[in-house]
Design a protein around this motif. Sequence first.
Motif, PDB file in Angstrom:
ATOM      1  N   HIS A   3      -5.121   2.601  -2.521  1.00 45.32           N
ATOM      2  CA  HIS A   3      -4.555   2.423  -1.840  1.00 45.32           C
ATOM      3  C   HIS A   3      -2.976   2.450  -0.513  1.00 45.32           C
ATOM      4  N   PRO A   4      -2.167   2.257   0.570  1.00 45.68           N
ATOM      5  CA  PRO A   4      -1.510   2.861   1.420  1.00 45.68           C
ATOM      6  C   PRO A   4      -0.794   3.742   0.490  1.00 45.68           C
ATOM      7  N   PRO A 104      -3.783  -5.425   5.960  1.00 43.89           N
ATOM      8  CA  PRO A 104      -4.622  -4.255   6.932  1.00 43.89           C
ATOM      9  C   PRO A 104      -4.082  -4.983   9.092  1.00 43.89           C
ATOM     10  N   TRP A 172      -8.637   2.500   4.847  1.00 40.44           N
ATOM     11  CA  TRP A 172      -7.259   1.799   4.505  1.00 40.44           C
ATOM     12  C   TRP A 172      -6.582   3.291   5.416  1.00 40.44           C
TER      13      TRP A 172
END
Length: 564
Positions: A3-4, A104, A172
Amino acid sequence: MTHPTHHHRRRLVSGIAAVVALCAAAVPCAAAGDAVVHGSVQADGLFPEEDASIGTGTYDQKFLFNTYADVNLVSKYMEGGVRAEFMKWPTPGFENDFAGWGIPNVYLKGKYKGFELTAGDFYEQFGSGFILRTYEERSLGIDNSLRGGRLKVTAVNGLKLTLLGGVQRRYWDWDTRSQIYGADAEVSLSQYCPAMKKRGAVWSVGASYVLKNEDDENIVVPGTDYRLMVPRKVNAFDVRSRFQKGAWGVMGEFAYKSQDPSFDNGYTYHNGTAVMLSGSYANAKKGMSALVQVKRSDNMSFRSQRSMQGLSAFVNNMPAFTYQHTYALASMYPYATQAAPGEWAFQGQFAYTFKRHTALGGRYGTKVRLNASYVRGLDREPAVPDPTVGYTMGTDGGKASFFGMGECYYQDVNLTIDKRITSDFQLTFMYMNQLYNKGVIEGHGDRVRSNIFVLDGKYKFDKRFTLRAELQYLTTNQDLKDWAYGLLEFSVQPYLMVTLSDMWNCGNDTDKKHYYMFGVTGTYRANRLMLSYGRTRAGYNCSGGVCRYVPASRGFSISYSYNF
């Protein structure tokens, strides 16, 4: 990374806030009819089933899916958009790179009298893409957009100017260790020459420049204490010209890249070059078209980060001079451009339509297309290792003479004939002869020589009902030997399509696998839903010379898309 990071989340939130502010500001315009909102939703899912006989993996999740959603607001002077992606449990082939979720892509664009300024995430291509091409190709798992700023100027008649700078997306992450800056200018000379314009001639010239500014990196020669001195700045230049008059056209392009030791070239310091020449002819009245092009490239792999692997780490794209096949067996051995070692690539295409009521045209006319592709490596001298360390890392690598050619990488000659037998029945026949150097393209295996035959028939019952059938056969003495393929497709325009297919490895003496598939596709207005069940063979999915390995899978698939 699943995940970011928090840092990326803060940047994403600020980007969303900007788009929300844009939408709020544009509400009066929207009410007046000056602004338009459009976007799309795409979801691809699989209920996987393990199948050891075809080599599927093991699955922890009962449902795997990729989801994309974007919304854009466009007005006369302003434009903004945002895209969300959710792939926490992605479909097979995406799990190693794109597993995660977030937003994104966020951008804000202003337009006024020939000036366009973009802030956020954007895609760009200079010329043929030799030194810069960022794009999204979901089927390949590519999204190498730039996050930063871009200015486009078209205020001067006959002149297009682009200035940009930013960091590149890689799955990511955003590669903040390196920054990409670029400039591109293209001039239409025919706009300034009335005599040329009067004669219907179009002549344009262009030039591009790209700078990669990358942080230092500790790269040590194995077994030694020697550390490579890597260049912090890599410069790339491109010049091109295109001329078109009537049915005739010619284009030439040259690109140069300074020393760029990377994972692809074994950390050697040889400069990169690419040259391309293309000629074309197209005359609709005569029913004839032709294309001949040649390309030589050497050490033109260009990554935003020298040691980073993966398809989305490339700044540029070297187009493949090979025919993009759509038939299943014809595309079983697709070619991937060999940008790092380099290649000589030749391609020729010829198409002719025999007119109706002639000996070869018959009652409805006959279309014939001939395509030929031929790719060879460079005649490169063996790299001489540094005598002090015994490695080629840090050297100039092996030099290659300009016109010298090495081993054959790929060869494809195919002939297609389209013939309407009656007003309701049409046949397409294709023959293809192919040589595929599996050892070079995939890194293992021997050359595969194959002959492929395709028969495609379509019968139209009336304006709504159509039945199409395909029979294909691939014969080879190498790799997995012969394959057969059959397909039946029944469509009810414009709402429904039902397909049934099977790919059979009939020449394999030890394991004659079947890759069957049954699918139903429904379309209503802007909605499209596809349901299918069956097996997918492991192999490579390619587009434009870029390929991604797709693992074998079996199960029930669902795909939905909506555009608004």
